[in-house]
Write a protein that holds these residues in place. Structure first.
Motif, short mmCIF file in Angstrom:
data_model
loop_
_atom_site.label_atom_id
_atom_site.label_comp_id
_atom_site.label_asym_id
_atom_site.label_seq_id
_atom_site.Cartn_x
_atom_site.Cartn_y
_atom_site.Cartn_z
N THR A 1 -0.11 -5.25 -8.25
CA THR A 1 -0.66 -3.76 -8.69
C THR A 1 -0.83 -3.28 -10.18
O THR A 1 -0.56 -4.09 -11.01
N LEU B 1 0.76 -1.18 -0.05
CA LEU B 1 -0.01 -0.05 -0.10
C LEU B 1 0.81 1.52 0.18
O LEU B 1 0.33 2.40 -0.65
N GLU C 1 -11.53 -5.40 -3.03
CA GLU C 1 -12.06 -4.08 -3.35
C GLU C 1 -11.15 -3.16 -3.79
O GLU C 1 -11.27 -2.17 -4.73
N ARG C 2 -9.86 -3.18 -3.15
CA ARG C 2 -8.78 -2.21 -3.87
C ARG C 2 -8.31 -2.42 -5.32
O ARG C 2 -8.18 -1.40 -6.10
N PHE C 3 -8.07 -3.62 -5.46
CA PHE C 3 -7.32 -3.91 -6.54
C PHE C 3 -8.03 -4.96 -7.68
O PHE C 3 -7.58 -5.19 -8.82
N GLU D 1 -10.57 -6.91 1.40
CA GLU D 1 -10.11 -5.73 1.23
C GLU D 1 -9.41 -5.39 0.06
O GLU D 1 -9.13 -4.44 -0.81
N ALA D 2 -8.44 -6.59 -0.27
CA ALA D 2 -7.63 -6.38 -1.43
C ALA D 2 -8.64 -6.63 -2.76
O ALA D 2 -8.18 -6.03 -3.76
N ARG E 1 -7.31 -9.91 5.03
CA ARG E 1 -7.36 -8.79 4.18
C ARG E 1 -7.83 -8.86 2.71
O ARG E 1 -7.63 -8.09 1.78
#
Length: 608
Positions: free
Chosen positions: A584, A264, A283-285, A280-281, A277
């Motif tokens: 990423t 992050l 949702e972010r990526f 969450e991962a 996580r």
């Protein structure tokens, strides 16, 4: 693969395993603190987190996935596997398969090692011989990859086996003791690579800075526990798009939290995701569409299977009904979802889904059915209770000869009582005459307790605890957990002192036979076949499959063998591993295969 078996017995490949060291120790990242985009050189620096410091980056002694990743970048085998698991040229430009898969002839491309010396067929012969030589110091444990080579069993002191020949600098001939068409895929293993003649001059020096023939070089000496920097080899026939790859080691970050924070913070492009996580991962990526190719969360099923094995050679688990009962007692779906938060998938066979020829439901008794489990346990218990002497019976031979002669049996005090078996009673919840009585079934002694033996590690312990709960609820037995350190654990399993024990298995070879033959062939008894399972029909199916030149026909035989094996239930398939990594958005062309391989030559970094 014996190496993979032991690694997984220990838990080295299990995220929950607890290595030595303080969890607060900082990772050994490279000096630069940011993940860099392409620069003047055009490719930039790709930064990848390693959860384990590689045991070795010498192809002869590689012992873990992290080491194979490095070796795969520094070296190149004769052939490689594409995304469809088809064989493609690598260090060899072409090949011929002769004599129904007994003889292979390779034509090598012109190439040089990183030190400038030419790569020749003799370099392959020398490195292959070194793997097979059990007298070498230290010996390699990877000789099993080449054990089918003609004369492999006689290699000692550097003597070249009959089946390895180099007629000229660019021609390599390999002859096997018997036809094995699938051997061509085996030759894509990252360890089956050429080594320069200087590799044996100083093993320590070579291990610190290996000299390979691959698309990346190691310019800086490796220091154990430190980061590894791999630099672009512009002279390779497939020169990388990246300038370099930096592998940062996080050996004490067992929860993967530090990796996650560094990702992050922009210090990493690729990292493992903590189980808590994962959402969450995503949702972010986002999530990789196929589970293997970034960017996004990679969650595809891998080549690793998590099993429990039975000692089928001695009571009580020489009875297949008891083995089936334990399998039916376990709720694999809840185990994967609740204990492992979806980071594993419930397993219904030995061969994982990514392997060509795998079948979705090879195991007929891997469903969760507590009622059938209890019925099987009761059936065995009733038979054993009926065969044992009752309270008013005399054990033959317990009384003296005079008593036996006149029929006035007066057994030695305690002789009968020691062999009494409690009568089988209904399971938990049944109405009893005495409301204070234990509601659990009074099983015969050998069926009253099940011991699960596993190597130490948080994940192993959590899995065993959940299994114990399921078994106790379904069968009304006591389940004892026996966590052991590596040495004692392996000793107990190999000496048949453990009745029900954890097994892990992974392989680089995308072939069902790479799972079934080592674990269940009678020829592997005393080696990788730890359960003592032996079946003539299974042996015949595995042998026939290994010889068939047509992959479809071979896979059909393997599927039949797997179904027969699992009908006898020498193992409990529990879980298939999933990838738990995030890539990423700057990264493209990165595919982390189910077999742990990455073609770093094809990876790009976007400018930014």
């Amino acid at each position: 693969m014996w190496l993979a078996l032991l690694a997984l017995l220990v838990g080295a490949c299990t995220p929950g395993a607890t290595p030595a060291g303080s969890p607060d120790t900082a990772p050994t990242a490279a000096p630069s603190t940011r993940a860099t985009a392409p620069g003047v050189g055009g490719g930039g620096t790709l930064r990848i987190a390693l959860s384990v410091d590689p045991a070795s980056v010498d192809p002869r002694f590689v012992a873990d996935d992290e080491g194979e990743l490095v070796v795969g970048a520094l070296f190149e085998p004769l052939v490689a596997l594409d995304e469809g698991l088809r064989v493609r040229p690598a260090a060899a430009t072409s090949w011929e398969v002769e004599d129904d898969g007994r003889r292979f002839v390779f034509r090598l491309r012109e190439a040089r090692f990183h030190d400038g010396t030419p790569v020749t067929a003799d370099d392959f012969v020398r490195s292959f011989t070194r793997l097979l030589d059990a007298s070498a110091q230290p010996p390699s444990y990877l000789g099993h990859l080449l054990e089918t080579v003609l004369g492999a069993e006689a290699v000692a002191g550097g003597e070249v086996p009959e089946g390895l020949r180099a007629p000229d600098a660019r021609t390599l001939e390999i002859e096997l003791a018997e036809p094995r068409p699938g051997f061509l895929q085996t030759l894509a293993d990252p360890s089956l690579v050429p080594l320069p003649a200087s590799a044996d001059d100083d093993l320590e020096d070579f291990g610190a800075r290996p000299v390979g023939n691959g698309p990346f070089t190691m310019v800086e000496r490796r220091e154990p526990g430190q980061y590894l920097r791999l630099t672009r080899n512009p002279d390779h026939h497939r020169p990388p798009r990246l300038d370099e790859v930096v592998l940062s080691v996080y050996p004490d970050d067992t929860a993967r939290d530090q990796q996650w924070h560094d990702l992050l913070d922009g210090q990493l492009h690729v990292a493992e995701v903590p189980v808590d996580r994962l959402e969450e991962a995503r949702e972010r990526f986002g999530t990789a569409p196929d589970g293997y190719r970034g960017p996004g969360v990679l969650d595809g099923i891998t080549s690793t299977v998590y099993l429990y094995g039975f000692d089928t050679t001695r009571p009580p688990f020489d009875d297949v009904r008891l083995r089936r009962a334990l399998s039916l007692a376990i709720d694999r779906e809840r185990l994967a979802a609740e204990v492992l938060a979806g980071s594993r998938a419930p397993a219904y066979g030995v061969v994982p889904p990514p392997v060509p020829g795998a079948q979705a439901r090879a195991c007929g008794h891997c469903r969760h059915d507590p009622d059938e489990a209890l019925a099987l346990w009761q059936e065995v218990a009733a038979e054993r209770a009926a065969s044992e002497p009752g309270p008013d019976e005399v054990v033959e031979g317990a009384s003296g000869p005079d008593d036996a002669a006149d029929g006035a049996a007066d057994p030695t005090p305690g002789a009968v009582q020691d062999l009494l078996v409690p009568p089988v009673t209904p399971p938990a919840g049944a109405v009893t005459a005495d409301e204070e009585a234990e509601p659990r079934a009074a099983w015969p002694a050998e069926l009253a307790t099940v011991t699960l033996t596993h190597s130490r590690g948080r994940t192993h312990a959590a899995i065993a605890e959940r299994m114990a709960r399921d078994i106790e609820e379904a069968l009304g037995v006591d389940v004892e957990l026996e966590p052991l350190e590596f040495g004692p654990f392996v000793q107990q399993v190999r000496s048949h002192e453990a009745s029900v024990f954890r097994i892990g298995w992974e392989t680089n070879d995308p072939d069902p036979g790479a799972y079934l033959a080592p674990l269940f062939s009678s020829q592997e008894l005393g080696r990788d076949n730890l359960t003592g399972f032996a079946d003539d029909e299974v042996d015949a199916l595995l042998d026939e499959a290994s010889r068939l030149p047509e992959p479809a026909a071979a896979r059909a035989r393997y599927r039949e063998a797997e179904r027969r094996i699992l009908d006898e239930q020498p193992v409990l398939p529990l879980l298939w591993y999933r990838q738990s990594r995030v890539v990423t958005p700057e990264v493209s062309g990165l595919r982390w295969s189910p077999f742990g391989r990455i073609d770093l030559s094809s990876v790009r970094l976007a400018s930014g």
